[in-house]
Write a protein that holds these residues in place. Structure first.
Motif, short mmCIF file in Angstrom:
data_model
loop_
_atom_site.label_atom_id
_atom_site.label_comp_id
_atom_site.label_asym_id
_atom_site.label_seq_id
_atom_site.Cartn_x
_atom_site.Cartn_y
_atom_site.Cartn_z
N TYR A 43 126.73 97.17 2.56
CA TYR A 43 127.60 95.91 2.20
C TYR A 43 127.41 95.69 0.75
O TYR A 43 127.92 94.63 0.23
CB TYR A 43 126.90 94.82 2.93
N SER A 44 126.83 96.72 -0.25
CA SER A 44 126.93 96.48 -1.75
C SER A 44 126.37 95.15 -2.09
O SER A 44 126.77 94.35 -2.74
CB SER A 44 128.51 96.61 -2.23
N GLU A 45 125.29 94.72 -1.19
CA GLU A 45 124.60 93.48 -1.54
C GLU A 45 123.43 93.92 -2.36
O GLU A 45 122.46 93.93 -1.97
CB GLU A 45 124.16 92.60 -0.42
N GLU A 46 123.54 93.93 -3.66
CA GLU A 46 122.73 94.41 -4.60
C GLU A 46 121.77 93.27 -4.77
O GLU A 46 122.03 91.96 -4.84
CB GLU A 46 123.21 94.72 -5.91
N PHE A 47 120.67 93.33 -4.93
CA PHE A 47 119.61 92.35 -5.25
C PHE A 47 119.77 92.07 -6.65
O PHE A 47 119.96 92.76 -7.55
CB PHE A 47 118.19 93.13 -5.20
N ASP A 48 119.78 90.73 -7.03
CA ASP A 48 120.09 90.08 -8.25
C ASP A 48 118.81 89.39 -8.71
O ASP A 48 118.81 88.09 -8.64
CB ASP A 48 121.39 89.33 -8.04
N ALA A 49 118.15 89.92 -9.47
CA ALA A 49 116.78 89.42 -9.78
C ALA A 49 117.33 88.57 -11.21
O ALA A 49 118.25 88.76 -11.71
CB ALA A 49 115.81 90.47 -10.40
N ILE A 99 109.18 97.52 -16.39
CA ILE A 99 108.06 96.38 -16.18
C ILE A 99 108.86 95.36 -15.54
O ILE A 99 109.84 95.02 -15.75
CB ILE A 99 107.81 96.01 -17.78
N ASP A 100 108.03 94.75 -14.73
CA ASP A 100 108.50 93.51 -13.79
C ASP A 100 109.03 92.45 -14.82
O ASP A 100 108.10 92.23 -15.94
CB ASP A 100 107.32 93.04 -12.97
N VAL A 101 109.76 91.47 -14.40
CA VAL A 101 110.87 91.72 -13.64
C VAL A 101 111.91 92.39 -14.20
O VAL A 101 112.39 91.67 -15.39
CB VAL A 101 111.39 90.29 -12.89
N ALA A 102 112.36 93.42 -13.67
CA ALA A 102 113.27 94.36 -14.55
C ALA A 102 114.85 93.96 -14.24
O ALA A 102 115.13 93.90 -13.06
CB ALA A 102 113.12 95.70 -14.48
N ILE A 103 115.90 93.81 -15.13
CA ILE A 103 117.15 93.67 -15.05
C ILE A 103 117.93 94.56 -15.83
O ILE A 103 117.63 94.56 -17.12
CB ILE A 103 117.59 92.39 -14.99
N PRO A 104 118.70 95.53 -15.29
CA PRO A 104 119.52 96.45 -16.07
C PRO A 104 120.33 95.69 -17.05
O PRO A 104 121.01 94.67 -16.76
CB PRO A 104 120.31 97.23 -15.13
N ALA A 136 108.10 86.15 -15.44
CA ALA A 136 108.84 85.47 -14.18
C ALA A 136 108.23 85.84 -12.91
O ALA A 136 107.48 86.91 -12.94
CB ALA A 136 110.43 86.28 -14.14
N ASN A 137 108.44 84.86 -12.01
CA ASN A 137 107.80 84.99 -10.47
C ASN A 137 108.51 85.90 -9.98
O ASN A 137 109.83 85.97 -9.63
CB ASN A 137 107.77 83.69 -10.04
N LEU A 138 107.71 86.64 -9.09
CA LEU A 138 108.33 87.64 -8.03
C LEU A 138 108.52 86.95 -6.72
O LEU A 138 108.12 87.63 -5.65
CB LEU A 138 107.71 89.08 -8.09
N THR A 165 103.19 81.54 -6.11
CA THR A 165 103.71 82.38 -7.05
C THR A 165 104.43 83.63 -6.67
O THR A 165 105.16 84.29 -7.50
CB THR A 165 102.65 83.19 -7.90
N GLY A 166 104.76 83.91 -5.44
CA GLY A 166 105.29 84.87 -4.96
C GLY A 166 104.50 86.20 -4.98
O GLY A 166 102.97 86.04 -4.80
N TRP A 167 105.05 87.30 -5.24
CA TRP A 167 104.14 88.69 -5.12
C TRP A 167 103.46 88.59 -6.65
O TRP A 167 104.09 88.39 -7.57
CB TRP A 167 105.28 89.67 -5.32
#
Lengths: 327, 680
Positions: free
Chosen positions: B262-268, B292-297, B334-336, B468-470
């Motif tokens: 469904y082309s639902e990409e995760f959008d961090a 490295i976390d949290v990574a966004i292209p 950023a929190n995961l 904090t999440g992950w």
């Protein structure tokens, strides 16, 4: 309607008119990728596809390197070929079923840089046999054998020269027309010599002289100035007996005429062949003879010129010699 | 029909083919290499006239049939890419045995050329690039020798080198300006035989990786560079534990596939501190990337090529068959907690289906009852590692039955994955969602980029805390803080570091000059990767922009036209000097000019006529005013041609000839006027 070959032939005649010497230039040179060139381009496109699909810059670069080489080769092949400079040598006439050796002289420029390199393929346009000439290792002149199939005038076909230097990616070629007139004599067929004294009665059997044994040795006489040197008795000369000439019995025999008998057309060629043989034999023995073909008459004489005139008359029969001179 | 006896062209081709096949040894099967060597030996024997007869076509057909059957048998196991490559090498070897006429020769040259190109699938370093370029040049040399066999080898090599040097700038221009395309279709990737992370690990696997000093990727930073303890490069998230090994959860895979459909990409999203960098990843024939976390292209180019997974992973759209570079922004603070918690929790609380490791279970039950707080509980596990004499080693004892029990209570020795695996399991037993993350930790810093090698491979734990999440927890940092701060080499004893690759330069970091050499090679390789291998559409656009500013279609068209004009100018420069005919001798050119002037008056020299005869012909045909200077000029010309002049004489003669020529010109002009007068 002209067919395709004739149209092309005319176009060629206009584009590369006949001459005796050629320096190749853009007008006379044709160039096109060879089969291997096509294969090479196929390789380039294969590398390009592979490089694009694998997003591999090195493959694409290799492909462009090969494409640039291909481009450069277009020029290198052309430049190398345009350095050619060739000239027709002295040609001789030939006999039917024999072949004429056509000498072609290639340039030998002083400057090494002005000399073309690599293998050349030479042959006659539309003939199958091509000979390979290595321009880095050959000696002038180069002989091309032109087969003679029929009696008469023979037009020298265009000479096709092609080169794949340096990498075989391009074929560079030309069709050259040399100015020359060639005659094909009838094939000599062995037959007894029959000379006739045609001034009296060509058909009279009584007057016919058998000249068999014309080279029978007869006697020795002192050498007279003007006698052929091959009649000198060298053995006697060596013994210190002075110049002595051998005399042959036929030397004294009468001069006569070689006559073309009136026969049906299918025997004409055979007769011409017989006459040709006799002309050759008589000339070899330096005997005076004349030739009567009906349309052409050549007065009795001896020598190479006479032989040539007789053979030419035989070659172009039933036309007369006068028409040759016009050409 | 061409014979191989003393045929240098065949000799060079044979050697080129041999070397090309040898460079492909990792991908070509041993029996095919043997076939190649047989063919080469056969051809060389013919070349050196040790043997007179090539094998008959019937023998070769039989051999080809047999080889074909054997290759077909292996083909399933080889996969498409390697199968095709092996087929190509085998066919070339058979062709080399056959090699009878021009057609065979041309086909062989073409396939060897293609094989050289294929070499770049497996090797993209500078050294191999140079080797392949040289092999290509050798192939061209073979062709040149084929078409001009009598030219000396030296001269031919010289000509080929010149040709190659001329082709290089043109090739480079083409490379820079020709449009670059996305892959036209998906190509088969080679089955990975390389060392690297895998999608299923059993503790101890990563210890094997630590024996390799192969480069994994480089990251070039703009701005801040992360501190050593921040350099956690996430690659794969493993959420399925069977009691011994961890792997990607099948549930997770199914869900990710659905998202993809469904082309639902995760959008961090990220905030706070940011690292901006570009990664140059070496080919792995796999899809996962490193960040490295949290990574966004970062940027449209990277966004198009990278898919973000809901477990914060970056996935390449196509397998990494060549060097792949991408830009990333990382937000370390950023929190995961941006993914769907209910799902993550369901997957990450699962315990192995068959109950095992009883001691661990009892220990966790006990500990959990004392520490109901999640963070506290996790802290106590770490303290257990810290205080119970655990040690960090590359050679832990084998732990096969109840591995976690054995590790926690008996061996107490292990590599990062042992600690991570035990801790994640313990957390799950304690009711805290936890998972294993594998990737790399560390990197060698040089100016503004980090190089990450296989021995930097690492595994750590991620646990979910409600606030904090992950949250990343790295038990290795507790047991061997040096590993995190200074890298593997300082954490293990020197003799253990890279003990399987005794000649790796990285082993000799303590020898200064060797280390300098290694670092220098590293920078050269980096430049090569960045500027040659990594030259992509984006860099091409930047290059165009730097030349012509904003890219309008008009400008681009003009620019392309300009480049092609440049290419043709280059070619013209290479070849125009050769087209010029040798310069005429000065005296001859004067004489020819004089002839031209006479030509205007209708007097031509027949080819058979010598200059002196012609001069007298001119005297008869024209006025004295013209013939007299021509006669003098002719005399000078003849003198010059038949008697060598001294340089001073020569200059004098040339001056005199020029004078005579101008006299002739004047006379012809005067004559023209007279004629006009007479006519009027």
């Amino acid at each position: 309607m002209l067919n395709r070959h004739e149209v092309f032939g005319r176009w060629l005649d206009k584009r590369i008119p006949s001459a005796n010497r050629f320096e190749l230039d853009h007008k006379s040179i044709f160039i096109f990728p060879s089969k291997f060139g096509a294969l090479f381009l196929f390789l380039c496109s294969g590398l390009f596809l592979l490089g694009t699909n694998y997003q591999n810059n090195l493959m694409i670069m290799l492909c462009y390197f090969l494409v640039s080489l291909f481009l450069l080769n277009l020029f290198i092949t052309y430049v190398n070929f345009s350095k050619l400079d060739l000239q027709l040598g002295k040609t001789h006439n030939g006999f039917v079923n024999d072949s004429i050796q056509i000498p072609i002289w290639f340039n030998q420029s002083e400057h090494k840089k002005q000399r073309p390199n690599g293998d050349l393929q030479i042959g006659f346009y539309k003939h199958a046999n091509f000979l390979t000439l290595d321009l880095n290792d050959f000696s002038n002149p180069v002989y091309l054998a032109l087969p003679c199939e029929a009696r008469g005038r023979l037009e020298l076909p265009r000479v096709t020269i092609c080169s794949y230097y340096p990498l075989g990616l391009f074929r560079c070629w030309t069709h050259l027309k040399f100015k020359t007139s060639l005659l094909v004599y009838p094939a000599p067929i062995s037959t007894p010599i029959s000379l006739q004294n045609s001034s009296e009665n060509p058909k009279g059997h009584g007057q016919r002289e058998q000249t068999m044994g014309y080279d029978d040795f007869d006697s020795l006489t002192p050498y007279k100035k003007g006698e052929p040197l091959n009649h000198v008795a060298w053995k006697q000369l060596a013994k210190g007996q002075g110049m002595i000439s051998k005399q042959f019995s036929t030397q004294q025999s009468n001069t006569g005429w070689l006559v073309l008998q009136k026969t049906s057309p299918e025997f004409i060629e055979k007769q011409l062949s017989h006459l040709c043989f006799q002309v050759m034999e008589l000339s070899k023995n330096e005997q005076r003879f004349g030739l009567n073909l009906g349309t052409t008459q050549i007065l009795p004489a001896t020598g190479n010129e006479h032989q040539k005139a007789c053979l030419e008359a035989l070659a172009i029969y039933p036309q007369s010699l006068a028409t040759i001179k016009e050409v | 029909m061409t014979s191989s006896i003393n045929n240098h062209s065949h000799f060079v081709l044979t050697l080129t083919f041999l070397l090309t096949s040898l460079t492909l040894y990792t991908s070509v099967m041993a029996w095919i290499i043997i076939l190649v060597i047989c063919a080469v030996t056969m051809r060389l024997a013919l070349y050196f006239q040790l043997h007179k007869h090539a094998p008959s076509i019937r023998t070769l057909n039989l051999l080809a049939l047999l080889s074909g059957i054997v290759l077909a048998y292996f083909s399933l196991q080889l996969g498409v890419l390697l199968g095709m490559l092996n087929l190509l090498v085998m066919a070339s070897a058979l062709k080399l045995m056959l090699l009878r006429n021009n057609r065979d020769y041309h086909q062989l040259v073409t396939t060897v050329g293609f094989l050289i190109g294929c070499g770049f699938i497996f090797q993209q370093g500078i050294v191999f690039s140079i080797i392949y370029l040289l092999l290509m040049v050798a192939l061209i040399l073979s062709l040149a020798l084929h078409y001009s066999p009598s030219k000396s080898l030296l001269q031919t090599s010289k000509d080929i080198s010149i040709m190659g040097l001329q082709a290089l700038p043109i090739a480079l221009l083409l490379f820079l300006v020709m449009p670059k395309f996305d892959p036209l279709w998906q190509m088969p990737a080679a089955k990975s035989t390389e060392t690297g992370l895998s999608e299923k690990i059993t503790p101890g696997d990563i210890a094997k990786l630590s024996q390799s000093s192969d480069l994994v990727f480089r990251a070039s930073f703009t701005g801040d560079i992360p501190q050593p303890q921040e350099r956690y490069w996430r690659a794969i998230v493993l959420e399925d534990f069977d009691g011994a090994s961890w792997q990607i959860s099948p549930q997770r895979m199914a869900i990710n596939n659905q998202y993809r459909q469904y082309s639902e990409e995760f959008d961090a999203s990220g905030e706070g501190r940011v690292f901006q960098y570009e990664v140059f990843a070496e080919p792995t024939h796999q899809n996962w990337l490193y960040a490295i976390d949290v990574a966004i292209p970062d940027g449209s180019y990277s966004n198009q090529r990278i898919w973000q997974n809901h477990d914060y992973q970056l996935i390449s759209q196509a397998p990494l068959v060549s060097t792949f570079q991408y830009k990333v922004k990382s937000y370390p603070s950023a929190n995961l907690n941006q993914s769907l918690y209910s799902l993550d929790k369901r997957i990450n609380l699962q315990l192995p289906p068959k109950t095992g490791n009883p001691k661990t279970q009892a220990w966790v039950d006990n500990l959990r009852s004392q520490h109901p707080d999640d963070v506290d509980f996790a802290q106590k596990i770490l303290e257990y590692f810290e205080n119970q004499g655990f040690s960090y080693t590359l050679k832990p004892p084998l732990m096969q039955d109840e591995p976690v029990d054995q590790f926690l209570f008996e061996a107490k020795q292990g590599f990062c994955s042992h600690y991570a695996s035990a801790m994640a399991y313990a957390l799950r037993l304690g009711g805290i969602p936890a998972r294993l993350v594998t990737g790399y930790q560390g990197g060698e810093l040089r100016s503004d980029y980090l190089s990450i090698y296989q021995y930097d491979a690492h595994a750590w734990v991620e646990a979910w805390f409600d606030e904090t999440g992950w949250q990343r927890i790295d038990p290795t940092a507790v047991v061997a803080p040096d590993r995190i701060q200074y890298g593997l080499q300082s954490a293990v004893e020197a003799e253990n570091f890279l003990y399987n690759s005794p000649f790796s330069l990285a082993r000799f970091n303590s020898v200064t000059w060797l280390n300098d050499l290694r670092l220098m090679l590293n920078s050269v390789d980096y430049a090569w990767t960045k500027w040659v291998l990594g030259f992509d559409q984006e860099q091409q656009k930047d290059l165009f922009k730097s030349f012509i500013g904003e890219l309008t279609p008009r400008k681009v068209a003009l620019f392309a036209f300009g480049v092609f004009a440049l290419i043709f100018t280059l070619i013209a420069l290479f070849y125009l000097p050769l087209w010029r005919k040798p310069k005429l001798d000065k005296s001859t050119s004067y004489y020819l000019k004089a002839q031209q002037i006479l030509g205007k008056l209708g007097i031509y020299r027949a080819d058979s006529k010598g200059p002196i005869d012609f001069s007298s012909q001119v005297a008869r045909a024209t006025d004295m005013s013209i013939s007299a200077p021509f006669e003098r000029l002719t005399k000078l010309y003849v003198i010059h041609m038949y008697r060598p002049d001294t340089p001073i004489e020569l200059r004098k003669h040339h001056a005199m000839m020029a004078k005579e020529l101008s006299k002739m010109k004047a006379a012809v002009k005067a004559l023209g006027k007279v004629e006009v007068l007479e006519q009027s």
